[in-house]
Design an enzyme around this catalytic site. Sequence first.
Site, PDB file in Angstrom:
ATOM      1  N   ASP A  30       0.842  -1.214   0.000  1.00 17.66           N
ATOM      2  CA  ASP A  30       0.000   0.000   0.000  1.00 17.66           C
ATOM      3  C   ASP A  30       0.863   1.244   0.000  1.00 17.66           C
ATOM      4  O   ASP A  30       2.004   1.205   0.454  1.00 17.66           O
ATOM      5  CB  ASP A  30      -0.806   0.139   1.303  1.00 17.66           C
TER       6      ASP A  30
HETATM    7  N1  URA Z   1      -1.018  -5.805   4.247  1.00 16.36           N
HETATM    8  C1  URA Z   1      -1.448  -4.532   4.229  1.00 16.36           C
HETATM    9  O1  URA Z   1      -2.406  -4.203   4.910  1.00 16.36           O
HETATM   10  N2  URA Z   1      -0.796  -3.653   3.446  1.00 16.36           N
HETATM   11  C2  URA Z   1       0.269  -3.984   2.698  1.00 16.36           C
HETATM   12  O2  URA Z   1       0.830  -3.128   1.998  1.00 16.36           O
HETATM   13  C3  URA Z   1       0.710  -5.299   2.728  1.00 16.36           C
HETATM   14  C4  URA Z   1       0.049  -6.197   3.516  1.00 16.36           C
END
Ligand code: URA
Length: 235
Positions: A102
Amino acid sequence: MKVIKYLANLGYGTRREVTGMVYHRRVTRSDGSTVRDGDAFVHDELLVDGIPLDPARGAVVMLHKPVGYVCSTKDASQLVYQLLPTRFPYRTPVMAPIGRLDRDTSGLLLITDDGQLNHRLSSPRAHLPKVYEARLASDLRGDEPEFFASGTVMLDSETTPLLPATLEALDARTARVTITEGRYHQVRRMFAAAGNRVEALHRRAVGGLELDGLESGQWRVLSAADLSRLFSELP
Ligand code: URA
């Protein structure tokens, strides 16, 4: 493959543009000799304008992704490609992330133009372990390790439970979580299902591979030893 097509595939320009570069002797070997189309060449000895080439086809790159960058080629905001050689998104095949992080997650991101490898590592059947450290808004209750390991955790709007995951408390509000899937916002949603909220998330390892001192925003090409570390934890 001839050098013009080779460089065009690495994103150095259209075939026409690369033809111009070769014609103007901007493509050389490390001994200073000029390369013409049809000449034999070795990737590691080629230079464009005196600068060694970007990583060869099939390379796997590890980036220490900072918070605030998006794993996409098209977005209004900052892209992980801005931290990598400018030609990466223009390569054929394209250099693409293996799974995603993310915008608000930092840490280890792999990027490759090897589609088969990408599929092998990111497929839901791969079960490659990924290790995250999460800073939480509230104290851990203590039952989270059991909850995450149960294999019964259902995330909002999903129809199958999560595979068992491990959680190790590092302090009252920090946990190390290892998951073997890659569902959308998985770690944040897991903590939401446990009644908590992730304030900061960092991926510290994929398979047996760690960032190993790579600074935030920096990248490097994986060596053969790195690749065997990556695969060492594939079931
Ligand atoms: N889980 C999440 O919530 N975000 C990420 O970027 C990777 C795993």
